[in-house]
Design a protein around this motif. Structure first.
Motif, mmCIF file in Angstrom:
data_model
loop_
_atom_site.group_PDB
_atom_site.id
_atom_site.type_symbol
_atom_site.label_atom_id
_atom_site.label_comp_id
_atom_site.label_asym_id
_atom_site.label_seq_id
_atom_site.Cartn_x
_atom_site.Cartn_y
_atom_site.Cartn_z
ATOM 1 N N VAL A 12 18.467 -35.245 78.033
ATOM 2 C CA VAL A 12 18.400 -33.801 78.239
ATOM 3 C C VAL A 12 17.737 -33.519 79.569
ATOM 4 O O VAL A 12 17.057 -34.381 80.130
ATOM 5 C CB VAL A 12 17.610 -33.081 77.124
ATOM 6 N N GLN A 13 17.906 -32.294 80.050
ATOM 7 C CA GLN A 13 17.210 -31.872 81.260
ATOM 8 C C GLN A 13 15.825 -31.351 80.884
ATOM 9 O O GLN A 13 15.583 -30.931 79.745
ATOM 10 C CB GLN A 13 18.016 -30.791 81.968
ATOM 11 N N ALA A 14 14.943 -31.358 81.845
ATOM 12 C CA ALA A 14 13.602 -30.833 81.631
ATOM 13 C C ALA A 14 13.683 -29.403 81.099
ATOM 14 O O ALA A 14 14.506 -28.605 81.571
ATOM 15 C CB ALA A 14 12.806 -30.873 82.924
ATOM 16 N N GLY A 15 12.845 -29.122 80.116
ATOM 17 C CA GLY A 15 12.861 -27.820 79.474
ATOM 18 C C GLY A 15 13.720 -27.762 78.229
ATOM 19 O O GLY A 15 13.655 -26.790 77.468
ATOM 20 N N GLY A 16 14.514 -28.797 78.018
ATOM 21 C CA GLY A 16 15.405 -28.837 76.866
ATOM 22 C C GLY A 16 14.705 -29.289 75.605
ATOM 23 O O GLY A 16 13.493 -29.536 75.593
ATOM 24 N N SER A 17 15.492 -29.398 74.533
ATOM 25 C CA SER A 17 14.948 -29.760 73.220
ATOM 26 C C SER A 17 15.762 -30.888 72.587
ATOM 27 O O SER A 17 16.962 -31.021 72.853
ATOM 28 C CB SER A 17 14.980 -28.552 72.279
ATOM 29 N N LEU A 18 15.083 -31.651 71.765
ATOM 30 C CA LEU A 18 15.723 -32.660 70.926
ATOM 31 C C LEU A 18 14.999 -32.696 69.597
ATOM 32 O O LEU A 18 13.802 -32.381 69.527
ATOM 33 C CB LEU A 18 15.658 -34.055 71.574
ATOM 34 N N ARG A 19 15.708 -33.109 68.564
ATOM 35 C CA ARG A 19 15.093 -33.280 67.252
ATOM 36 C C ARG A 19 15.349 -34.706 66.785
ATOM 37 O O ARG A 19 16.497 -35.103 66.603
ATOM 38 C CB ARG A 19 15.659 -32.293 66.232
ATOM 39 N N LEU A 20 14.282 -35.451 66.618
ATOM 40 C CA LEU A 20 14.373 -36.821 66.121
ATOM 41 C C LEU A 20 14.212 -36.828 64.608
ATOM 42 O O LEU A 20 13.423 -36.056 64.057
ATOM 43 C CB LEU A 20 13.295 -37.702 66.752
ATOM 44 N N SER A 21 14.944 -37.715 63.969
ATOM 45 C CA SER A 21 14.838 -37.875 62.525
ATOM 46 C C SER A 21 14.559 -39.329 62.183
ATOM 47 O O SER A 21 14.988 -40.234 62.897
ATOM 48 C CB SER A 21 16.134 -37.432 61.842
ATOM 49 N N CYS A 22 13.867 -39.523 61.092
ATOM 50 C CA CYS A 22 13.570 -40.868 60.591
ATOM 51 C C CYS A 22 13.891 -40.871 59.104
ATOM 52 O O CYS A 22 13.324 -40.080 58.343
ATOM 53 C CB CYS A 22 12.101 -41.202 60.827
#
Length: 131
Positions: A12-22
């Motif tokens: 992603v670009q700076a300022g973006g979001s991600l959601r990690l799952s486990c």
């Protein structure tokens, strides 16, 4: 066989979001504290966030974050689904790393940022943040 499997990484670009799952399998982790750690290229593994295990059916969970992610990252868990997540907002290039899910032994509900206290580890998922 106990397994922790991470997903949700990406670029992603700076300022973006991600959601990690486990996703945990092989046993129930509701009573165990769980955490996210990360390791950047050429760097030592570092603690990111932790969420406590449940001491009873009515108790909630506590959370703890490294200062560099406070206000940007949110850790959560769904004991019914044996899953844990890390919502990452306002991402910065310095967040680039392989992110690992970790779980303590059953009944070890207390939060800790020491990787030596975690018995189970996932294989990691890469997060890359470009400027």
């Amino acid at each position: 066989q106990v397994q922790l499997v991470e997903s949700g990484g990406g670029s992603v670009q700076a300022g973006g979001s991600l959601r990690l799952s486990c996703v945990a399998s092989g046993r129930t982790f509701s009573s165990a504290a769980m955490s996210w750690f990360r390791q950047g290229l050429g760097k030592e593994r570092e603690f990111v966030a932790a969420i406590s295990g449940s001491r009873s059916s009515w108790s909630g969970s506590s959370t703890y974050y490294v200062d560099s992610v406070k206000g940007r990252f949110t850790i959560s868990r769904n004991n019914a689904k044996n899953t844990m997540s890390l919502q990452m907002n306002s991402l910065k290039p310095e967040d680039t790393a392989v992110y690992y899910c970790a779980a303590r032994a059953s009944g070890s509900w207390a939060l800790t940022d020491s990787d030596h206290e975690y018995e189970y580890w996932g294989q990691g998922t890469q997060v890359t943040v470009s400027s």
